[in-house]
Design a protein around this motif. Sequence first.
Motif, PDB file in Angstrom:
ATOM      1  N   GLY A  59       0.826  -1.207   0.000  1.00  0.00           N
ATOM      2  CA  GLY A  59       0.000   0.000   0.000  1.00  0.00           C
ATOM      3  C   GLY A  59       0.858   1.254   0.000  1.00  0.00           C
ATOM      4  N   LEU A  60       1.947   1.228   0.741  1.00  0.00           N
ATOM      5  CA  LEU A  60       2.881   2.355   0.772  1.00  0.00           C
ATOM      6  C   LEU A  60       3.549   2.542  -0.592  1.00  0.00           C
ATOM      7  CD1 LEU A  60       4.206   4.514   2.553  1.00  0.00           C
ATOM      8  CD2 LEU A  60       5.900   2.799   3.209  1.00  0.00           C
ATOM      9  N   PHE A  61       3.958   1.431  -1.215  1.00  0.00           N
ATOM     10  CA  PHE A  61       4.554   1.515  -2.563  1.00  0.00           C
ATOM     11  C   PHE A  61       3.533   2.076  -3.549  1.00  0.00           C
ATOM     12  CE2 PHE A  61       7.498  -2.344  -1.621  1.00  0.00           C
ATOM     13  CZ  PHE A  61       8.294  -1.543  -0.822  1.00  0.00           C
ATOM     14  N   ASN A  62       2.281   1.649  -3.425  1.00  0.00           N
ATOM     15  CA  ASN A  62       1.224   2.135  -4.307  1.00  0.00           C
ATOM     16  C   ASN A  62       1.044   3.641  -4.133  1.00  0.00           C
ATOM     17  OD1 ASN A  62      -0.801   1.138  -6.253  1.00  0.00           O
ATOM     18  ND2 ASN A  62      -2.269   1.970  -4.774  1.00  0.00           N
ATOM     19  N   ALA A  63       1.082   4.113  -2.891  1.00  0.00           N
ATOM     20  CA  ALA A  63       0.938   5.547  -2.618  1.00  0.00           C
ATOM     21  C   ALA A  63       2.115   6.340  -3.204  1.00  0.00           C
ATOM     22  CB  ALA A  63       0.831   5.785  -1.113  1.00  0.00           C
ATOM     23  N   ALA A  64       3.285   5.716  -3.284  1.00  0.00           N
ATOM     24  CA  ALA A  64       4.483   6.380  -3.809  1.00  0.00           C
ATOM     25  C   ALA A  64       4.670   6.147  -5.304  1.00  0.00           C
ATOM     26  CB  ALA A  64       5.710   5.878  -3.054  1.00  0.00           C
ATOM     27  N   LEU A  65       3.717   5.482  -5.943  1.00  0.00           N
ATOM     28  CA  LEU A  65       3.873   5.106  -7.353  1.00  0.00           C
ATOM     29  C   LEU A  65       4.099   6.322  -8.260  1.00  0.00           C
ATOM     30  CD1 LEU A  65       4.020   2.470  -8.888  1.00  0.00           C
ATOM     31  CD2 LEU A  65       1.564   2.626  -9.280  1.00  0.00           C
ATOM     32  N   SER A  66       3.425   7.429  -7.997  1.00  0.00           N
ATOM     33  CA  SER A  66       3.631   8.615  -8.844  1.00  0.00           C
ATOM     34  C   SER A  66       5.064   9.122  -8.708  1.00  0.00           C
ATOM     35  CB  SER A  66       2.617   9.713  -8.516  1.00  0.00           C
ATOM     36  OG  SER A  66       2.790  10.173  -7.199  1.00  0.00           O
ATOM     37  N   SER A  67       5.641   9.053  -7.525  1.00  0.00           N
ATOM     38  CA  SER A  67       7.041   9.450  -7.338  1.00  0.00           C
ATOM     39  C   SER A  67       7.988   8.487  -8.049  1.00  0.00           C
ATOM     40  CB  SER A  67       7.393   9.506  -5.850  1.00  0.00           C
ATOM     41  OG  SER A  67       6.647  10.514  -5.214  1.00  0.00           O
ATOM     42  N   ILE A  68       7.676   7.214  -7.993  1.00  0.00           N
ATOM     43  CA  ILE A  68       8.494   6.209  -8.682  1.00  0.00           C
ATOM     44  C   ILE A  68       8.436   6.447 -10.190  1.00  0.00           C
ATOM     45  CG2 ILE A  68       8.654   3.726  -9.206  1.00  0.00           C
ATOM     46  CD1 ILE A  68       7.697   3.275  -6.235  1.00  0.00           C
ATOM     47  N   HIS A  69       7.245   6.698 -10.707  1.00  0.00           N
ATOM     48  CA  HIS A  69       7.094   6.967 -12.143  1.00  0.00           C
ATOM     49  C   HIS A  69       7.763   8.289 -12.530  1.00  0.00           C
ATOM     50  CE1 HIS A  69       3.389   4.116 -12.522  1.00  0.00           C
ATOM     51  NE2 HIS A  69       4.539   3.458 -12.489  1.00  0.00           N
ATOM     52  N   ARG A  70       7.691   9.297 -11.665  1.00  0.00           N
ATOM     53  CA  ARG A  70       8.350  10.577 -11.924  1.00  0.00           C
ATOM     54  C   ARG A  70       9.856  10.370 -12.089  1.00  0.00           C
ATOM     55  NH1 ARG A  70      10.862  13.462  -8.468  1.00  0.00           N
ATOM     56  NH2 ARG A  70       9.796  12.630  -6.656  1.00  0.00           N
ATOM     57  N   LEU A  71      10.385   9.405 -11.380  1.00  0.00           N
ATOM     58  CA  LEU A  71      11.810   9.071 -11.473  1.00  0.00           C
ATOM     59  C   LEU A  71      12.062   8.071 -12.605  1.00  0.00           C
ATOM     60  CD1 LEU A  71      12.454   8.938  -7.652  1.00  0.00           C
ATOM     61  CD2 LEU A  71      13.417  10.609  -9.262  1.00  0.00           C
ATOM     62  N   ARG A  72      11.101   7.932 -13.500  1.00  0.00           N
ATOM     63  CA  ARG A  72      11.170   7.118 -14.725  1.00  0.00           C
ATOM     64  C   ARG A  72      11.407   5.640 -14.443  1.00  0.00           C
ATOM     65  NH1 ARG A  72      13.929  11.885 -16.191  1.00  0.00           N
ATOM     66  NH2 ARG A  72      15.915  10.935 -15.761  1.00  0.00           N
ATOM     67  N   ALA A  73      10.838   5.136 -13.368  1.00  0.00           N
ATOM     68  CA  ALA A  73      11.041   3.731 -13.009  1.00  0.00           C
ATOM     69  C   ALA A  73       9.716   2.975 -13.020  1.00  0.00           C
ATOM     70  CB  ALA A  73      11.688   3.622 -11.633  1.00  0.00           C
ATOM     71  N   GLN A  74       9.832   1.671 -13.122  1.00  0.00           N
ATOM     72  CA  GLN A  74       8.692   0.767 -13.041  1.00  0.00           C
ATOM     73  C   GLN A  74       8.830  -0.049 -11.759  1.00  0.00           C
ATOM     74  OE1 GLN A  74       7.763  -1.128 -16.971  1.00  0.00           O
ATOM     75  NE2 GLN A  74       9.795  -0.326 -17.448  1.00  0.00           N
ATOM     76  N   LEU A  75       7.717  -0.483 -11.229  1.00  0.00           N
ATOM     77  CA  LEU A  75       7.683  -1.263  -9.996  1.00  0.00           C
ATOM     78  C   LEU A  75       6.944  -2.561 -10.237  1.00  0.00           C
ATOM     79  CD1 LEU A  75       7.836  -1.601  -6.820  1.00  0.00           C
ATOM     80  CD2 LEU A  75       5.688  -0.310  -6.761  1.00  0.00           C
ATOM     81  N   VAL A  76       7.507  -3.668  -9.767  1.00  0.00           N
ATOM     82  CA  VAL A  76       6.815  -4.951  -9.759  1.00  0.00           C
ATOM     83  C   VAL A  76       6.972  -5.578  -8.381  1.00  0.00           C
ATOM     84  CG1 VAL A  76       7.073  -5.369 -12.237  1.00  0.00           C
ATOM     85  CG2 VAL A  76       8.783  -6.282 -10.667  1.00  0.00           C
ATOM     86  N   GLY A  77       5.917  -6.223  -7.919  1.00  0.00           N
ATOM     87  CA  GLY A  77       5.968  -7.001  -6.689  1.00  0.00           C
ATOM     88  C   GLY A  77       6.025  -8.477  -7.055  1.00  0.00           C
ATOM     89  N   ILE A  78       6.738  -9.259  -6.240  1.00  0.00           N
ATOM     90  CA  ILE A  78       6.848 -10.701  -6.488  1.00  0.00           C
ATOM     91  C   ILE A  78       6.671 -11.456  -5.173  1.00  0.00           C
ATOM     92  CG2 ILE A  78       8.336 -12.603  -7.261  1.00  0.00           C
ATOM     93  CD1 ILE A  78       9.835 -10.632  -9.047  1.00  0.00           C
ATOM     94  N   SER A  79       5.776 -12.433  -5.187  1.00  0.00           N
ATOM     95  CA  SER A  79       5.668 -13.381  -4.075  1.00  0.00           C
ATOM     96  C   SER A  79       5.352 -14.757  -4.634  1.00  0.00           C
ATOM     97  CB  SER A  79       4.588 -12.952  -3.073  1.00  0.00           C
ATOM     98  OG  SER A  79       3.317 -13.415  -3.460  1.00  0.00           O
ATOM     99  N   VAL A  80       5.327 -15.741  -3.757  1.00  0.00           N
ATOM    100  CA  VAL A  80       5.074 -17.119  -4.189  1.00  0.00           C
ATOM    101  C   VAL A  80       3.584 -17.420  -4.337  1.00  0.00           C
ATOM    102  CG1 VAL A  80       7.236 -17.973  -3.196  1.00  0.00           C
ATOM    103  CG2 VAL A  80       5.141 -18.056  -1.829  1.00  0.00           C
ATOM    104  N   ASP A  81       2.730 -16.430  -4.112  1.00  0.00           N
ATOM    105  CA  ASP A  81       1.294 -16.639  -4.269  1.00  0.00           C
ATOM    106  C   ASP A  81       0.927 -16.764  -5.746  1.00  0.00           C
ATOM    107  OD1 ASP A  81       0.424 -16.547  -1.520  1.00  0.00           O
ATOM    108  OD2 ASP A  81       0.932 -14.426  -1.556  1.00  0.00           O
TER     109      ASP A  81
END
Length: 169
Positions: A59-81
């Motif tokens: 949820g925190l990463f999701n809230a920061a997603l605009s900042s991550i995108h502003r820094l021209r990056a992509q985000l992926v989460g990975i779990s064994v689910d």
Amino acid sequence: MTTSLSHAAPIVQIGMSAPDFTLQATPDQKISLSELRGTPVVIAFYPADWSPVCGDELGLFNAALSSIHRLRAQLVGISVDSAWSHAAFASQRKLHFPLLADFEPKGEVARRYGVYRVAEGVAERALFVLDANGVVRWAYVSPITVNPGVDGILDALEQLNSSTKQDAQ
């Protein structure tokens, strides 16, 4: 970083090429790390959907997603689910980035990154920031019960952007 006895392989180190992978993003769609080349990528390994700490962390990463995108990056989460669990979890938490299923063979990608907890059968709570060429530029493994926050990721992306701008000059 050092290798813990509970890990199957050494943890991927800063300066190493990140191991490529192809994982289910939805029940009918896959994403490969190699497809994301050309921009920085943040990989967030986490133990499990539906756990309180994981829900707060993502949820925190999701809230920061605009900042991550502003820094021209992509985000992926990975779990064994499974992809089905991810789809339900992402919908319920209103997450706007892909959750990838390291489901079968269970934990194969987490093992390649050295962040699979063999005894528990889950991934560590681990973060990797890759540059546009897929080289690890920052990594952090948090205690499994602690939300690492987003500051380290944002700092690493800002440093990466600063060094990219200096290289271009």
